[in-house]
Scaffold this motif. Structure first.
Motif, PDB file in Angstrom:
ATOM      1  N   ASN A 321       0.820  -1.204   0.000  1.00 49.30           N
ATOM      2  CA  ASN A 321       0.000   0.000   0.000  1.00 49.30           C
ATOM      3  C   ASN A 321       0.859   1.262   0.000  1.00 49.30           C
ATOM      4  OD1 ASN A 321      -2.501   1.449   0.182  1.00 49.30           O
ATOM      5  ND2 ASN A 321      -2.088   1.778   2.353  1.00 49.30           N
ATOM      6  N   GLU A 322       1.957   1.243   0.762  1.00 51.82           N
ATOM      7  CA  GLU A 322       2.873   2.388   0.783  1.00 51.82           C
ATOM      8  C   GLU A 322       3.559   2.570  -0.569  1.00 51.82           C
ATOM      9  OE1 GLU A 322       3.381   4.615   3.246  1.00 51.82           O
ATOM     10  OE2 GLU A 322       1.707   3.605   4.241  1.00 51.82           O
ATOM     11  N   VAL A 323       3.916   1.460  -1.212  1.00 46.50           N
ATOM     12  CA  VAL A 323       4.540   1.548  -2.534  1.00 46.50           C
ATOM     13  C   VAL A 323       3.570   2.146  -3.538  1.00 46.50           C
ATOM     14  CG1 VAL A 323       5.482   0.213  -4.453  1.00 46.50           C
ATOM     15  CG2 VAL A 323       6.132  -0.349  -2.110  1.00 46.50           C
ATOM     16  N   ARG A 324       2.329   1.713  -3.464  1.00 42.10           N
ATOM     17  CA  ARG A 324       1.314   2.201  -4.404  1.00 42.10           C
ATOM     18  C   ARG A 324       1.144   3.723  -4.279  1.00 42.10           C
ATOM     19  NH1 ARG A 324      -2.365  -0.831  -2.783  1.00 42.10           N
ATOM     20  NH2 ARG A 324      -1.936  -2.581  -4.185  1.00 42.10           N
ATOM     21  N   LYS A 325       1.222   4.237  -3.052  1.00 41.08           N
ATOM     22  CA  LYS A 325       1.083   5.680  -2.841  1.00 41.08           C
ATOM     23  C   LYS A 325       2.230   6.457  -3.481  1.00 41.08           C
ATOM     24  CE  LYS A 325      -1.123   5.119   1.706  1.00 41.08           C
ATOM     25  NZ  LYS A 325      -0.931   5.349   3.163  1.00 41.08           N
ATOM     26  N   ARG A 326       3.410   5.859  -3.487  1.00 43.96           N
ATOM     27  CA  ARG A 326       4.601   6.576  -3.927  1.00 43.96           C
ATOM     28  C   ARG A 326       4.952   6.330  -5.390  1.00 43.96           C
ATOM     29  NH1 ARG A 326       5.042   5.413   1.413  1.00 43.96           N
ATOM     30  NH2 ARG A 326       6.119   6.941   2.735  1.00 43.96           N
ATOM     31  N   TRP A 327       4.346   5.355  -6.019  1.00 46.40           N
ATOM     32  CA  TRP A 327       4.811   4.903  -7.328  1.00 46.40           C
ATOM     33  C   TRP A 327       4.784   6.025  -8.364  1.00 46.40           C
ATOM     34  CZ3 TRP A 327       7.034   0.235  -8.203  1.00 46.40           C
ATOM     35  CH2 TRP A 327       7.348  -0.066  -9.527  1.00 46.40           C
ATOM     36  N   ASN A 328       3.700   6.766  -8.436  1.00 47.12           N
ATOM     37  CA  ASN A 328       3.594   7.830  -9.442  1.00 47.12           C
ATOM     38  C   ASN A 328       4.629   8.926  -9.217  1.00 47.12           C
ATOM     39  OD1 ASN A 328       1.492   6.590 -10.821  1.00 47.12           O
ATOM     40  ND2 ASN A 328      -0.100   7.664  -9.659  1.00 47.12           N
ATOM     41  N   PHE A 329       4.883   9.240  -7.951  1.00 43.78           N
ATOM     42  CA  PHE A 329       5.916  10.242  -7.662  1.00 43.78           C
ATOM     43  C   PHE A 329       7.279   9.749  -8.138  1.00 43.78           C
ATOM     44  CE2 PHE A 329       2.822  11.158  -4.146  1.00 43.78           C
ATOM     45  CZ  PHE A 329       2.435  12.400  -4.602  1.00 43.78           C
ATOM     46  N   GLU A 330       7.589   8.497  -7.823  1.00 45.35           N
ATOM     47  CA  GLU A 330       8.880   7.940  -8.206  1.00 45.35           C
ATOM     48  C   GLU A 330       9.010   7.830  -9.722  1.00 45.35           C
ATOM     49  OE1 GLU A 330      11.418   7.289  -6.385  1.00 45.35           O
ATOM     50  OE2 GLU A 330      10.568   7.439  -4.367  1.00 45.35           O
ATOM     51  N   ASP A 331       7.908   7.567 -10.388  1.00 43.61           N
ATOM     52  CA  ASP A 331       7.946   7.424 -11.840  1.00 43.61           C
ATOM     53  C   ASP A 331       8.260   8.744 -12.536  1.00 43.61           C
ATOM     54  OD1 ASP A 331       7.616   5.596 -14.047  1.00 43.61           O
ATOM     55  OD2 ASP A 331       5.820   6.732 -14.570  1.00 43.61           O
ATOM     56  N   THR A 332       7.995   9.858 -11.864  1.00 39.05           N
ATOM     57  CA  THR A 332       8.280  11.175 -12.436  1.00 39.05           C
ATOM     58  C   THR A 332       9.763  11.499 -12.399  1.00 39.05           C
ATOM     59  OG1 THR A 332       6.116  11.918 -11.647  1.00 39.05           O
ATOM     60  CG2 THR A 332       7.668  13.622 -12.298  1.00 39.05           C
ATOM     61  N   ILE A 333      10.494  10.889 -11.470  1.00 41.61           N
ATOM     62  CA  ILE A 333      11.915  11.187 -11.279  1.00 41.61           C
ATOM     63  C   ILE A 333      12.733  10.411 -12.300  1.00 41.61           C
ATOM     64  CG2 ILE A 333      13.848  11.118  -9.674  1.00 41.61           C
ATOM     65  CD1 ILE A 333      11.753  11.142  -7.400  1.00 41.61           C
ATOM     66  N   LYS A 334      13.194  11.103 -13.325  1.00 43.39           N
ATOM     67  CA  LYS A 334      13.993  10.464 -14.368  1.00 43.39           C
ATOM     68  C   LYS A 334      15.493  10.613 -14.132  1.00 43.39           C
ATOM     69  CE  LYS A 334      10.155   9.580 -16.462  1.00 43.39           C
ATOM     70  NZ  LYS A 334       9.568   8.215 -16.367  1.00 43.39           N
ATOM     71  N   ARG A 335      15.870  11.613 -13.358  1.00 41.66           N
ATOM     72  CA  ARG A 335      17.297  11.843 -13.099  1.00 41.66           C
ATOM     73  C   ARG A 335      17.511  12.030 -11.609  1.00 41.66           C
ATOM     74  NH1 ARG A 335      20.170  17.057 -15.468  1.00 41.66           N
ATOM     75  NH2 ARG A 335      19.959  17.783 -13.326  1.00 41.66           N
ATOM     76  N   PRO A 336      17.674  10.934 -10.861  1.00 46.67           N
ATOM     77  CA  PRO A 336      17.840  11.045  -9.405  1.00 46.67           C
ATOM     78  C   PRO A 336      19.253  11.415  -8.979  1.00 46.67           C
ATOM     79  CG  PRO A 336      17.855   8.748 -10.060  1.00 46.67           C
ATOM     80  CD  PRO A 336      17.599   9.528 -11.308  1.00 46.67           C
ATOM     81  N   TYR A 337      20.181  11.487  -9.925  1.00 48.22           N
ATOM     82  CA  TYR A 337      21.571  11.791  -9.605  1.00 48.22           C
ATOM     83  C   TYR A 337      21.878  13.259  -9.909  1.00 48.22           C
ATOM     84  CZ  TYR A 337      21.701  10.931 -14.623  1.00 48.22           C
ATOM     85  OH  TYR A 337      21.434  10.972 -15.962  1.00 48.22           O
ATOM     86  N   PHE A 338      23.061  13.709  -9.492  1.00 47.87           N
ATOM     87  CA  PHE A 338      23.469  15.096  -9.702  1.00 47.87           C
ATOM     88  C   PHE A 338      24.009  15.304 -11.108  1.00 47.87           C
ATOM     89  CE2 PHE A 338      26.967  18.125  -9.948  1.00 47.87           C
ATOM     90  CZ  PHE A 338      26.347  19.291  -9.519  1.00 47.87           C
ATOM     91  N   HIS A 339      23.653  16.442 -11.699  1.00 46.12           N
ATOM     92  CA  HIS A 339      24.261  16.877 -12.954  1.00 46.12           C
ATOM     93  C   HIS A 339      24.071  18.380 -13.059  1.00 46.12           C
ATOM     94  CE1 HIS A 339      25.620  16.930 -17.113  1.00 46.12           C
ATOM     95  NE2 HIS A 339      25.936  15.655 -16.994  1.00 46.12           N
ATOM     96  N   VAL A 340      24.984  19.017 -13.809  1.00 50.01           N
ATOM     97  CA  VAL A 340      24.883  20.462 -13.944  1.00 50.01           C
ATOM     98  C   VAL A 340      23.817  20.874 -14.951  1.00 50.01           C
ATOM     99  CG1 VAL A 340      27.293  20.820 -13.310  1.00 50.01           C
ATOM    100  CG2 VAL A 340      26.695  20.512 -15.720  1.00 50.01           C
ATOM    101  N   LYS A 341      23.367  19.951 -15.785  1.00 52.18           N
ATOM    102  CA  LYS A 341      22.337  20.298 -16.760  1.00 52.18           C
ATOM    103  C   LYS A 341      21.019  20.580 -16.053  1.00 52.18           C
ATOM    104  CE  LYS A 341      24.299  17.542 -20.534  1.00 52.18           C
ATOM    105  NZ  LYS A 341      24.067  16.404 -21.463  1.00 52.18           N
ATOM    106  N   PRO A 342      20.248  21.519 -16.570  1.00 51.54           N
ATOM    107  CA  PRO A 342      18.962  21.851 -15.937  1.00 51.54           C
ATOM    108  C   PRO A 342      18.003  20.674 -15.982  1.00 51.54           C
ATOM    109  CG  PRO A 342      19.621  23.547 -17.516  1.00 51.54           C
ATOM    110  CD  PRO A 342      20.546  22.405 -17.726  1.00 51.54           C
ATOM    111  N   LEU A 343      17.180  20.581 -14.961  1.00 51.37           N
ATOM    112  CA  LEU A 343      16.088  19.605 -14.941  1.00 51.37           C
ATOM    113  C   LEU A 343      14.876  20.194 -15.659  1.00 51.37           C
ATOM    114  CD1 LEU A 343      16.369  18.395 -11.251  1.00 51.37           C
ATOM    115  CD2 LEU A 343      16.595  16.927 -13.245  1.00 51.37           C
ATOM    116  N   ASP A 344      14.096  19.330 -16.279  1.00 50.91           N
ATOM    117  CA  ASP A 344      12.900  19.834 -16.941  1.00 50.91           C
ATOM    118  C   ASP A 344      11.819  20.137 -15.906  1.00 50.91           C
ATOM    119  OD1 ASP A 344      11.107  17.383 -16.587  1.00 50.91           O
ATOM    120  OD2 ASP A 344      12.795  16.506 -17.667  1.00 50.91           O
ATOM    121  N   GLN A 345      10.835  20.890 -16.328  1.00 49.43           N
ATOM    122  CA  GLN A 345       9.786  21.344 -15.418  1.00 49.43           C
ATOM    123  C   GLN A 345       8.997  20.183 -14.817  1.00 49.43           C
ATOM    124  OE1 GLN A 345       8.630  24.225 -14.144  1.00 49.43           O
ATOM    125  NE2 GLN A 345      10.439  25.286 -14.900  1.00 49.43           N
ATOM    126  N   THR A 346       8.826  19.114 -15.584  1.00 54.81           N
ATOM    127  CA  THR A 346       8.064  17.972 -15.072  1.00 54.81           C
ATOM    128  C   THR A 346       8.727  17.374 -13.845  1.00 54.81           C
ATOM    129  OG1 THR A 346       7.249  17.453 -17.295  1.00 54.81           O
ATOM    130  CG2 THR A 346       7.140  15.697 -15.644  1.00 54.81           C
TER     131      THR A 346
END
Length: 683
Positions: A321-346
């Motif tokens: 149930n906890e995973v289900r609550k978080r899944w959509n949020f996690e699916d939005t994160i395409k770049r979880p690591y550091f980089h100097v390039k800008p992140l997109d608005q999404t």
């Protein structure tokens, strides 16, 4: 380090059920166990904003002579464009291709001093040391990296594999050290949604050690965590583990005795019910078959397994149930690591939405806890027998739930600030969250934020205000002084420094700070005033104005402009060729003295333009939102337009608006122009 489950003297982890109401560790970063590596060198340097202490020592003559052919050129290019990420990666790639240890060490140390969140380069650094035979140094590099980015699952795994490949596992202290590192790792990063590989590695290693109870304890912990592969831990690993060993071998002694007693009671009750239904007692000799002392019947073992699985099934369902609550949020994160390039608005909106949700969960549980506490307090007055009443136990569990939610909020902020380290808005949110909880933690976060955004005036001035508000005037002074040095010419910073001293009662120091501020615009306007006055009386005044400006602490490009304008004036209106030549000689000396400094600043500017706009750019769209790196560069402008000398019959007024062009934002100058250079002999 305080770990979630303590290790007993025989190498077994304690009862995992004890985690239900234990204290939740505070993030970040974890304090590395003394036996696991070196002292916390990098963290102190980074927390203090002192990356210079993380720079490599100067190379010796032998090292300089032995470096690859193009190293010096790429090294200088990286340092001349210190905020151009590509210049650094070009240098590192070249060193890696050359396979040169000393060059790689120097380049990686300098690079990681600026970009400590690039976990991949910490791994490369450790590999360089290991290939050179420096196993201890390789482990030290991993520890330094983990102090900088403790949530990096990849770096923890790299460190553990390094130890597994270099430690003598026949020594009794080696397994103890590995287990301690695993504990550090899962406490620091085990809550990450993508931490499954770390937990799997821990399980497999404990299985190789032959300590089955430890395997169960680790699996029990990960079964409660909402991770990407949560189902695999239960369906594949735990069920297989449960069927492969007898309950007495795999369960903690406390749980085994509890479940066994429950199953035996259930078994007896069922047999009694069966006998009652038949209407008579069992005949002699038909009683329950006896089993040897200390052993369980196959039927009882199966009952115990079923009961254990039933308990874990409930935990699994709650975790699902906890995973289900978080899944959509996690699916939005395409770049979880550091980089100097800008992140997109999404992704930026996704991080904000995720934080909003996690904070809402914390507030909801806190409200529920406050509501229930009133009821439990009333119950506690009636139930006071025993070491701890039921109401008190419930109260402790509720408080622990809120503490765990707070831990999750902090962990999510830390994850966010890896990917979004160059976005002031997320640092500000984290600081606002912590302000009602801990002054010391806010101070640490401010230090980290200013490290990643060293040229963001608003952030540094808020930090100075924070320090002053909490009584640390010395820290506030240091912050503002560093900002004044890093971003010279910002009037608001100098005014803030003077105001700080005035509030501290240091009026003389406040006045001195204001008097020291030689502003570019002030000198440029004074020069305009002098050249616009009567020609017969302005020559000497112009000379004094230029001389005064050159003696002031102005930027090199501003001094060159002022000297150049003075030369133009004397060339047009001086009656003495000696005066013109003297001014010309002085101007040439200034160009030689300051030209290199000015070009270095211009190179920084060009390097910055390759990446993105400055930290102060408005967040209107994805292309302009991110300040991808440290924009410590002056604003430069094109050279002034060529004047039509025929239009200046009315005097020097033709130059009256030369500095007031709309694009002349900060009085910079990109191209050195030697006025009438061909007229005079070279100096």
């Amino acid at each position: 380090m305080a770990t979630e489950c303590e290790t007993s003297g025989d190498g077994e982890l304690g009862d995992p059920s004890a985690m239900e109401i234990t204290e939740v560790p505070i993030l970040p970063p974890p304090v590395m166990s003394d036996e696991n590596g070196c002292a916390d060198l990098a963290t102190e340097a980074f927390a203090q904003g002192d990356t210079a202490s993380f720079s490599p020592p100067p190379a010796t003559e032998d090292e300089e002579g032995d470096l690859p052919a193009d190293f010096e050129r790429l090294w200088n290019a990286a340092h001349d464009n210190a905020h151009d990420f590509t210049s650094w990666t070009d240098l590192l790639q070249y060193c890696e291709q050359e396979g040169h240890t000393a060059a790689s060490q120097r380049a990686l140390m300098a690079f990681l001093g600026r970009y400590p969140l690039c976990y991949g380069y910490w791994k490369k650094f450790a590999d360089v040391e290991r290939r050179a035979g420096n196993n201890d140094k390789a482990a030290e590099v991993c520890v330094q990296g983990l102090q900088s980015i403790p949530l990096s699952v990849d770096l923890w795994i790299h460190y553990i594999n390094l130890l597994l490949g270099t430690l003598d596992m026949n020594l009794p202290e080696s397994p103890k050290r590995i287990r301690s590192v695993f504990e550090d790792a899962v406490v620091a990063s085990g809550l990450d949604f993508h931490s499954d590989r770390l937990w799997d590695l821990y399980v497999e290693w404990e299985k190789e050690q032959g300590n089955i109870r430890n395997v169960t304890a680790v699996l029990d912990r990960v079964l409660k965590l909402p991770t990407q592969n949560y189902s695999t831990h239960y369906e594949n690993r735990f069920k297989a583990h449960l069927s492969s060993y007898e309950p007495k071998e795999m369960l903690s002694l406390e749980e085994y005795e509890e479940v066994r007693a429950l199953c035996r009671e259930t078994q007896k009750a069922e047999r009694a019910e069966q006998a009652k239904e038949k209407g008579n007692e069992m005949p002699p000799g038909e009683e329950e078959p006896a089993t040897p002392e200390g052993t369980d019947s196959e039927e009882l073992i199966q009952r115990i397994r079923d009961q254990v699985l039933s308990r874990r099934e409930k935990i699994h369902q709650e975790n699902e149930n906890e995973v289900r609550k978080r899944w959509n949020f996690e699916d939005t994160i395409k770049r979880p690591y550091f980089h100097v390039k800008p992140l997109d608005q999404t992704q930026l909106r996704g991080w904000h939405a995720y934080l909003d949700w996690e904070l809402a969960q914390l507030n909801k549980d806190a409200d529920d806890c406050n509501k229930d506490s009133k009821e439990t307090d009333a119950d506690a007055k009636e139930d006071t027998e025993g070491p701890e009443s039921t109401a008190q136990t419930q109260r402790r569990k509720e408080e622990c739930q809120v503490a765990r939610d707070d831990h999750r909020v902090r962990f999510l902020f830390e994850r966010c600030l890896i990917a979004c380290a160059l976005y002031e808005e997320f640092w500000t949110r984290y600081i606002q969250y912590l302000e009602t909880r801990s002054v010391d933690e806010v101070r640490v976060v401010y230090k980290r934020a200013c490290l990643h955004l060293p040229s963001n005036p608003n952030l540094h001035m808020r930090r100075a205000t924070f320090e002053e508000r909490h009584g640390d005037l010395a820290a506030a002074r240091r912050v503002l002084e560093a900002l004044d040095k890093n971003r010279p010419g910002l009037v608001v910073v100098r005014v803030r420094r003077a105001a700080l001293e005035r509030r501290a009662g240091q009026l003389e120091r406040s006045e001195a700070l204001l008097q020291e501020a030689s502003n570019d615009k002030l000198h440029l306007n004074l020069l305009e005033l002098e050249v616009s006055s009567e020609l017969c009386s302005s020559a000497e005044a112009v000379q004094k104005c230029v001389t005064r400006a050159l003696a002031a602490p102005l930027a090199p490009h501003t001094k060159i402009i002022l000297s150049q304008r003075g030369l133009q004036f004397v060339e047009e209106y001086s009656n003495s060729i000696q005066s013109v030549l003297s001014f010309y000689e002085d101007h040439q000396k200034l160009l030689k003295e300051l030209g290199g400094i000015k070009r270095e600043a211009e190179n920084k500017d060009k390097g910055q333009e390759k990446v993105v706009k400055s930290e102060d750019a408005p967040a209107d769209d994805a292309s302009t939102q991110a300040p991808p790196t440290d924009p410590q560069v002056p604003i430069t402008v094109p050279p002034p337009p060529t004047m039509d000398m025929s239009a200046q019959s009315g005097g020097y007024g033709g130059y009256s608006n030369w500095y007031q062009q709309p694009q002349y934002g900060s009085y910079g100058y990109q191209n050195t122009w030697n006025y009438n250079q061909g007229y005079y002999p070279p100096s």
